[in-house]
Design a protein around this motif. Structure first.
Motif, short mmCIF file in Angstrom:
data_model
loop_
_atom_site.label_atom_id
_atom_site.label_comp_id
_atom_site.label_asym_id
_atom_site.label_seq_id
_atom_site.Cartn_x
_atom_site.Cartn_y
_atom_site.Cartn_z
N UNK A 195 0.83 -1.22 0.00
CA UNK A 195 0.00 0.00 0.00
C UNK A 195 0.86 1.26 0.00
N UNK A 196 1.95 1.22 0.77
CA UNK A 196 2.80 2.41 0.88
C UNK A 196 4.16 2.09 0.27
N UNK A 197 4.58 2.90 -0.68
CA UNK A 197 5.86 2.66 -1.35
C UNK A 197 7.02 2.92 -0.39
N UNK A 198 8.11 2.12 -0.53
CA UNK A 198 9.30 2.37 0.28
C UNK A 198 10.33 3.21 -0.49
N UNK A 199 9.93 3.68 -1.69
CA UNK A 199 10.84 4.47 -2.51
C UNK A 199 11.27 5.75 -1.79
N UNK A 204 -0.08 6.24 -5.89
CA UNK A 204 -1.00 6.56 -4.79
C UNK A 204 -2.14 5.55 -4.72
N UNK A 205 -2.26 4.89 -3.59
CA UNK A 205 -3.33 3.91 -3.44
C UNK A 205 -3.92 3.98 -2.05
N UNK A 206 -5.16 3.59 -1.87
CA UNK A 206 -6.07 3.07 -2.89
C UNK A 206 -6.62 4.19 -3.79
N UNK A 207 -6.82 3.92 -5.09
CA UNK A 207 -7.26 4.97 -6.00
C UNK A 207 -8.61 5.59 -5.62
N UNK A 208 -9.49 4.80 -5.03
CA UNK A 208 -10.82 5.32 -4.66
C UNK A 208 -10.69 6.47 -3.65
N UNK A 209 -9.75 6.31 -2.72
CA UNK A 209 -9.55 7.33 -1.68
C UNK A 209 -8.94 8.60 -2.31
N UNK A 210 -7.99 8.41 -3.20
CA UNK A 210 -7.35 9.55 -3.87
C UNK A 210 -8.40 10.33 -4.68
N UNK A 214 -1.61 0.70 -12.46
CA UNK A 214 -1.66 1.12 -13.87
C UNK A 214 -3.00 0.69 -14.48
N UNK A 215 -4.04 1.50 -14.31
CA UNK A 215 -5.37 1.07 -14.76
C UNK A 215 -5.60 1.23 -16.26
N UNK A 257 -11.52 1.00 -16.77
CA UNK A 257 -11.51 0.78 -15.31
C UNK A 257 -11.41 2.12 -14.57
N UNK A 258 -10.57 3.03 -15.08
CA UNK A 258 -10.39 4.30 -14.37
C UNK A 258 -11.60 5.22 -14.58
N UNK A 259 -12.19 5.16 -15.76
CA UNK A 259 -13.42 5.94 -16.02
C UNK A 259 -14.49 5.56 -14.99
N UNK A 260 -14.62 4.26 -14.76
CA UNK A 260 -15.61 3.77 -13.79
C UNK A 260 -15.35 4.38 -12.41
N UNK A 261 -14.08 4.40 -12.02
CA UNK A 261 -13.74 4.93 -10.69
C UNK A 261 -13.99 6.44 -10.62
#
Ligand code: BEZ
Length: 253
Positions: free
Chosen positions: A3-7, A107-113, A163-164, A168-172
């Protein structure tokens, strides 16, 4: 997927090896078409190169990024920039437009963003962005999977990326209250002037970081060896298999 990148983000390393990211972001800036006096949020502003261009158009721009070093680089340009992750955006009907280039896939989850971006926009405001789309850097991901798989690690579980596809992204977008004006996949083979190793160092810490330190260099070499016949052209230039998802959507309610 993690969920959270370590980059870890270093503005100096980014400027050296990833300067193509803002340079190739100009089409999405054109899609934004910032106007004088508009209030615009640059979500995932990076080192502020595109934020500066938005400001130069006369807009009042705020940059946010989760990486303090990148925010410092944006502030060094004399811009308003704040350390805020997309997950923690707390603006309420503040902006005429939200812009984002090459950041949403981290950035995830996309719904929250998307809910946070929707909330940050005034009704009728626009969300204009480009991110990695379906099949983005597919060859690089397959090579990372093969090399980590040999070591008993699952690259898909470690991946910080999303990478949607366009549908899929239109729906969100529609689910949180956007009307989608346009959304499309844009394949964009991208020359890596600094080479693939530098790209992996800059962007693939989530995959190579979990390995024992004395194995990381060997693993990186294996990834490079697998990809050389696929991503290096006849002139010896590395060309990454980037695929963009570009869209413009309006806040409906
Ligand atoms: C991208 O911009 O598509 C991207 C960059 C680095 C890692 C993953 C994706």
């Amino acid at each position: 997927m993690g969920e959270i990148s370590r980059q870890h983000w270093s503005a100096a390393r980014y400027a050296e090896t990833a300067h193509f990211v803002p340079a190739l972001g100009v089409p999405v800036l054109e899609l934004l078409a910032p106007q004088r006096g508009e209030h615009i949020l640059d979500l995932g502003c990076g080192n502020g190169e595109l934020t500066e261009k938005i400001a130069a158009a006369g807009a009042v721009v705020v940059g946010v990024d989760a990486a303090p070093d990148m925010v410092a680089a944006t502030r060094a340009r004399g811009l308003d920039a704040r350390v805020v992750a997309g997950q923690d955006l707390a603006f309420d009907q503040t902006f005429d437009a939200v812009f984002s280039n090459a950041a949403l896939h981290w950035m995830r989850p996309p719904e929250k963003i998307l809910a946070n971006v929707h909330q940050a926009l005034k009704p009728g405001g626009r969300f204009v962005a480009e991110m990695g789309g379906h099949n983005n850097i597919a060859a690089i991901i397959v090579a990372l999977s093969a090399v980590l798989g040999r070591r008993g690690l699952d690259a898909h579980r470690l991946s910080p990326w999303y990478f949607p596809s366009a549908p899929a992204y239109r729906e969100k977008l529609e689910a949180v209250g956007f009307a989608v004006d346009e959304i499309r996949i844009v394949p964009r083979p991208t020359p890596l002037a600094a080479g693939l190793e530098a790209w992996l160092d800059t962007f693939a810490e989530d995959f190579l970081g979990p390995l024992p330190p004395d194995d990381r260099v060997a693993a990186r070499h294996e990834v490079v060896a697998l990809l050389r016949p696929v991503l290096m052209d006849e002139h010896g230039t590395w060309v990454a298999d980037y695929v963009r998802l570009r869209f413009r959507a309006l806040r409906r309610r």
